[in-house]
Design an enzyme around this catalytic site. Sequence first.
Site, PDB file in Angstrom:
ATOM      1  N   HIS A   5       0.823  -1.296   0.084  1.00 24.62           N
ATOM      2  CA  HIS A   5      -0.064   0.012   0.176  1.00 24.62           C
ATOM      3  C   HIS A   5       0.868   1.207   0.049  1.00 24.62           C
ATOM      4  CE1 HIS A   5      -1.368   3.258   2.680  1.00 24.62           C
ATOM      5  NE2 HIS A   5      -2.510   3.316   1.788  1.00 24.62           N
ATOM      6  N   ASN A  29       0.528   5.750  -0.288  1.00 26.48           N
ATOM      7  CA  ASN A  29      -0.519   6.939  -0.420  1.00 26.48           C
ATOM      8  C   ASN A  29       0.582   8.196  -0.283  1.00 26.48           C
ATOM      9  OD1 ASN A  29      -2.013   9.026   1.373  1.00 26.48           O
ATOM     10  ND2 ASN A  29      -3.441   8.062  -0.153  1.00 26.48           N
ATOM     11  N   GLY A  41     -18.660  11.561   1.847  1.00 24.22           N
ATOM     12  CA  GLY A  41     -19.569  11.466   0.780  1.00 24.22           C
ATOM     13  C   GLY A  41     -18.554  10.938  -0.556  1.00 24.22           C
ATOM     14  N   ARG A  67     -16.682   8.607  -3.228  1.00 23.36           N
ATOM     15  CA  ARG A  67     -16.995   7.561  -4.070  1.00 23.36           C
ATOM     16  C   ARG A  67     -16.630   6.160  -3.680  1.00 23.36           C
ATOM     17  NH1 ARG A  67     -14.943   5.012  -9.093  1.00 23.36           N
ATOM     18  NH2 ARG A  67     -16.522   4.653 -10.478  1.00 23.36           N
TER      19      ARG A  67
END
EC number: 1.3.3.3
Length: 298
Positions: free
Chosen positions: A106, A108, A257, A259
Site C-alpha cells: 500500500h 499513499n 460522501g 465514491r
Amino acid sequence: MNEFERVRAYLTDLQDRICAAIEAADGQARFQEDLWQRAEGGGGRTRVLRDGAVFEQAGIGFSDVAGSRLPPSASANRPELAGASWRATGVSLVFHPLNPYVPTTHANVRFFQAQRDGEVVASWFGGGFDLTPFYPFDEDVQHWHRVARDLCAPFGDERYAAHKRWCDEYFFLRHRNETRGVGGLFFDDLHGDFERDFDYLRAVGDGFLDAYLPIVQQRKDTAYGEREREFQLYRRGRYVEFNLVYDRGTLFGLQSGGRSESILMSLPPRVRWEYGFNPEAGSAEARLADYLVPRDWL
C-alpha cells in the site's frame, strides 16, 4: 501554478509512472481507467488491473476533491478547523499479488487544504508506504526499509526513525494485537515549509517503486500450492479488518460522501476467514507472527 496545482500535477504524473511500471512487471494485464466526478466538487481517475500474471488485482487512484465542511475524521486532530471548507488531492494504491510469496503493498501521498471565506487557513502533506508479506524474507524487508531510510536521509537524522515508528503504530490491529505487516513509512500533518515538505512527498512517491519492484521480481516465480494460497487468502482478512475498522483514509472518504467504489478499491478480490485458525507450530505460516511486531530492520 499555485501550490495546490503543483502538487496535483506531480500526483497525476506519479500515477501514470506507477501504472506503466506495474504493467511492465505484470507483462499480461492492463489497467482499466474509470473517470468520475463528485457532486460536491472535484473528481478523479481510478485505475484497476485485474487477473494479471503477477497481480490478482492492483488498484491505484488519483483524486482531487473538495467539500464545504471538514468531516470529523479530518478535524479530529485539528479542532480549530471544524466546519472549514476543504480541498484535497492524492494518489493511493493497493496491490494484491497472485503469488503468496509476493507481498501485498500500500502507498499513499496526499495534500490537504482547509479554507475559510475563500482563503487557505491551513495546509499539510501526508502519506507513506507499507509492506504486508505472507511468507516474509529478511532480505526483502531489509531492502524495503533501506530504501525508506535512504530517501529520508536528506530530511534529517530522525526522519526515518520517526516515520517508521509512526507507521508501526498506525498500521496496528488492536483487536489482533499485531501489526498489519512489516511497516515502512507513515506521516501526516506535515507542514511549515512547503518546498521542503513537497520535496519529501516526492521522495516518498518516487521511492515506492524502488522499494517494491525488486521484491516482486525476486519472488514472482516462486512455486506455491494450495496451502500457501489458502493462507494468503486467510491473511488478507486482516487487511480487510484494518481498512474497515481503523483506516482514517477509508473513514474520511466514506464520511465525506466519497465514491465508494474507489474508496473500497483497496480490498482484495478474494479473501477468507476461518474460525479458530492456528498455524502448525514451526511452520512457515507460524513464522509470520514473528514479523508482525515492530522491529528495527536495519
